[in-house]
Motif scaffolding. Structure first.
Motif, mmCIF file in Angstrom:
data_model
loop_
_atom_site.group_PDB
_atom_site.id
_atom_site.type_symbol
_atom_site.label_atom_id
_atom_site.label_comp_id
_atom_site.label_asym_id
_atom_site.label_seq_id
_atom_site.Cartn_x
_atom_site.Cartn_y
_atom_site.Cartn_z
ATOM 1 N N ILE A 128 0.796 -1.096 0.021
ATOM 2 C CA ILE A 128 0.017 0.032 0.012
ATOM 3 C C ILE A 128 0.827 1.254 0.096
ATOM 4 O O ILE A 128 1.959 1.201 0.361
ATOM 5 N N GLY A 129 0.236 2.408 -0.678
ATOM 6 C CA GLY A 129 0.983 3.538 -0.341
ATOM 7 C C GLY A 129 1.875 3.996 -1.341
ATOM 8 O O GLY A 129 2.264 3.113 -2.283
ATOM 9 N N ASP A 130 2.570 5.094 -1.272
ATOM 10 C CA ASP A 130 3.248 5.929 -2.082
ATOM 11 C C ASP A 130 4.768 5.004 -2.276
ATOM 12 O O ASP A 130 5.560 4.806 -3.350
ATOM 13 N N TYR A 131 4.942 4.128 -1.274
ATOM 14 C CA TYR A 131 6.322 3.443 -0.891
ATOM 15 C C TYR A 131 6.125 1.841 -0.948
ATOM 16 O O TYR A 131 6.919 1.021 -0.719
ATOM 17 N N GLN A 132 4.720 1.420 -1.388
ATOM 18 C CA GLN A 132 4.264 0.039 -1.274
ATOM 19 C C GLN A 132 4.888 -0.538 -0.175
ATOM 20 O O GLN A 132 5.294 -1.868 -0.099
ATOM 21 N N ALA A 133 4.620 -0.058 1.010
ATOM 22 C CA ALA A 133 4.973 -0.783 2.381
ATOM 23 C C ALA A 133 3.902 -1.874 2.370
ATOM 24 O O ALA A 133 2.872 -2.081 1.781
ATOM 25 N N GLU A 134 4.401 -2.704 3.242
ATOM 26 C CA GLU A 134 3.493 -3.810 3.769
ATOM 27 C C GLU A 134 2.610 -3.857 4.908
ATOM 28 O O GLU A 134 2.801 -3.427 5.993
ATOM 29 N N LEU A 135 1.270 -4.352 4.648
ATOM 30 C CA LEU A 135 0.233 -4.465 5.636
ATOM 31 C C LEU A 135 0.101 -6.049 5.574
ATOM 32 O O LEU A 135 -0.477 -6.636 4.866
ATOM 33 N N GLY A 136 0.433 -6.631 6.671
ATOM 34 C CA GLY A 136 0.400 -7.943 7.124
ATOM 35 C C GLY A 136 -0.616 -8.268 7.983
ATOM 36 O O GLY A 136 -0.847 -7.436 9.167
ATOM 37 N N LEU A 137 -1.642 -9.232 8.013
ATOM 38 C CA LEU A 137 -2.531 -9.605 8.772
ATOM 39 C C LEU A 137 -2.023 -11.060 9.386
ATOM 40 O O LEU A 137 -1.822 -11.860 8.206
ATOM 41 N N VAL A 138 -2.083 -11.056 10.476
ATOM 42 C CA VAL A 138 -1.774 -12.553 10.971
ATOM 43 C C VAL A 138 -2.769 -13.028 12.153
ATOM 44 O O VAL A 138 -3.289 -12.199 12.611
ATOM 45 N N GLN A 139 -3.128 -14.467 11.963
ATOM 46 C CA GLN A 139 -3.686 -14.970 13.008
ATOM 47 C C GLN A 139 -3.394 -14.385 14.413
ATOM 48 O O GLN A 139 -2.173 -14.484 14.697
ATOM 49 N N ARG A 140 -4.445 -14.187 15.126
ATOM 50 C CA ARG A 140 -4.220 -13.475 16.459
ATOM 51 C C ARG A 140 -3.375 -14.624 17.427
ATOM 52 O O ARG A 140 -2.634 -14.174 18.252
ATOM 53 N N GLN A 141 -3.580 -16.164 17.188
ATOM 54 C CA GLN A 141 -3.021 -16.949 18.111
ATOM 55 C C GLN A 141 -1.313 -16.962 18.132
ATOM 56 O O GLN A 141 -0.615 -17.237 18.962
ATOM 57 N N PHE A 142 -0.934 -15.997 16.882
ATOM 58 C CA PHE A 142 0.610 -15.713 16.793
ATOM 59 C C PHE A 142 0.941 -14.637 17.368
ATOM 60 O O PHE A 142 2.248 -14.181 17.196
ATOM 61 N N GLU A 143 0.185 -13.764 17.965
ATOM 62 C CA GLU A 143 0.605 -12.463 18.605
ATOM 63 C C GLU A 143 1.556 -12.489 19.856
ATOM 64 O O GLU A 143 1.200 -13.356 20.517
ATOM 65 N N VAL A 144 2.758 -11.977 19.750
ATOM 66 C CA VAL A 144 3.690 -12.208 20.721
ATOM 67 C C VAL A 144 3.178 -11.656 22.178
ATOM 68 O O VAL A 144 3.543 -12.085 23.214
ATOM 69 N N THR A 145 2.640 -10.341 21.870
ATOM 70 C CA THR A 145 2.163 -9.547 23.277
ATOM 71 C C THR A 145 0.671 -9.123 23.133
ATOM 72 O O THR A 145 0.347 -8.150 22.739
ATOM 73 N N PRO A 146 -0.097 -10.269 23.371
ATOM 74 C CA PRO A 146 -1.492 -10.104 23.164
ATOM 75 C C PRO A 146 -2.104 -9.040 24.203
ATOM 76 O O PRO A 146 -1.589 -8.896 25.448
ATOM 77 N N SER A 147 -3.083 -8.331 23.941
ATOM 78 C CA SER A 147 -3.718 -7.257 25.000
ATOM 79 C C SER A 147 -5.070 -7.701 24.742
ATOM 80 O O SER A 147 -5.661 -8.352 23.928
ATOM 81 N N GLU A 148 -5.670 -6.859 26.011
ATOM 82 C CA GLU A 148 -7.111 -7.114 26.171
ATOM 83 C C GLU A 148 -7.883 -6.160 25.466
ATOM 84 O O GLU A 148 -9.216 -6.276 25.151
ATOM 85 N N GLY A 149 -7.435 -5.101 24.617
ATOM 86 C CA GLY A 149 -7.971 -4.216 23.855
ATOM 87 C C GLY A 149 -7.080 -3.571 22.877
ATOM 88 O O GLY A 149 -6.024 -3.693 23.028
ATOM 89 N N PRO A 150 -7.737 -2.590 22.297
ATOM 90 C CA PRO A 150 -6.649 -1.690 21.435
ATOM 91 C C PRO A 150 -5.622 -1.089 22.070
ATOM 92 O O PRO A 150 -5.942 -0.578 23.227
ATOM 93 N N GLY A 151 -4.552 -1.126 21.793
ATOM 94 C CA GLY A 151 -3.519 -0.236 22.497
ATOM 95 C C GLY A 151 -2.286 -0.268 21.637
ATOM 96 O O GLY A 151 -2.004 -0.916 20.465
ATOM 97 N N GLY A 152 -1.172 0.631 22.237
ATOM 98 C CA GLY A 152 0.270 0.380 21.595
ATOM 99 C C GLY A 152 0.550 1.558 20.875
ATOM 100 O O GLY A 152 -0.332 2.349 20.679
ATOM 101 N N SER A 153 1.463 1.144 19.888
ATOM 102 C CA SER A 153 1.626 2.416 18.994
ATOM 103 C C SER A 153 0.693 2.540 17.868
ATOM 104 O O SER A 153 0.036 1.379 17.666
ATOM 105 N N ILE A 154 0.533 3.631 17.475
ATOM 106 C CA ILE A 154 -0.398 4.048 16.037
ATOM 107 C C ILE A 154 0.472 4.233 14.955
ATOM 108 O O ILE A 154 1.191 5.246 14.999
ATOM 109 N N LEU A 155 0.248 3.439 13.781
ATOM 110 C CA LEU A 155 0.894 4.022 12.768
ATOM 111 C C LEU A 155 0.133 4.488 11.803
ATOM 112 O O LEU A 155 -1.047 4.089 11.708
#
Length: 137
Positions: free
Chosen positions: A44-71
């Motif tokens: 996507i975008g001007d520089y063809q950056a990657e947007l990856g969608l991963v199964q949640r079971q593989f999330e390293v630091t799961p959270s209870e709700g939205p959080g973390g850095s925002i891109l």
């Protein structure tokens, strides 16, 4: 930024949602060990950056709700982009905020619990234009 990763319980559903929002389908996918779709990737975008969608079971630091850095993704029309996101089921995370002249940010939570930032930013547009000019000239 090279790659941003979002997580979903159902990657096939998330892939369809993002394909609808972005207007393009993922160019790469891979199944998880159980045979379900485990990963899908868009460019996507001007520089063809990657947007990856991963199964949640593989999330390293799961959270209870939205959080973390925002891109933040640069968009041409913030209001139209937010309207489109809301029509696809995204919910408000942070209302549009003027951060300076020509710089407005907002964020939503996608139907899969990820925070998606969008912005208009004249500084970004100037850099993108300079890079286009370099490629052409």
């Amino acid at each position: 930024m090279s790659t941003v990763t979002y997580y979903a319980d159902d990657v096939a559903e998330a892939r369809a949602w993002y394909a609808e929002f972005l207007g393009v389908d993922a160019y790469f996918s891979r199944n998880a060990p159980d045979g379900t779709l485990g990963y899908a990737e868009f460019r996507i975008g001007d520089y063809q950056a990657e947007l990856g969608l991963v199964q949640r079971q593989f999330e390293v630091t799961p959270s209870e709700g939205p959080g973390g850095s925002i891109l933040f993704w640069a968009v041409d029309d913030l209001e139209a982009t937010l309207d489109r996101l809301f029509s696809l089921g995204a919910k408000v995370h942070d209302e549009p905020r003027v951060r300076g002249e020509g710089f407005v940010t907002a964020s939503v939570v996608d139907p899969f619990g990820n925070i998606l930032g969008v912005m208009t930013n004249t500084h970004y547009l100037a850099v993108a234009q300079q890079n286009r000019d370099k490629r052409l000239g």
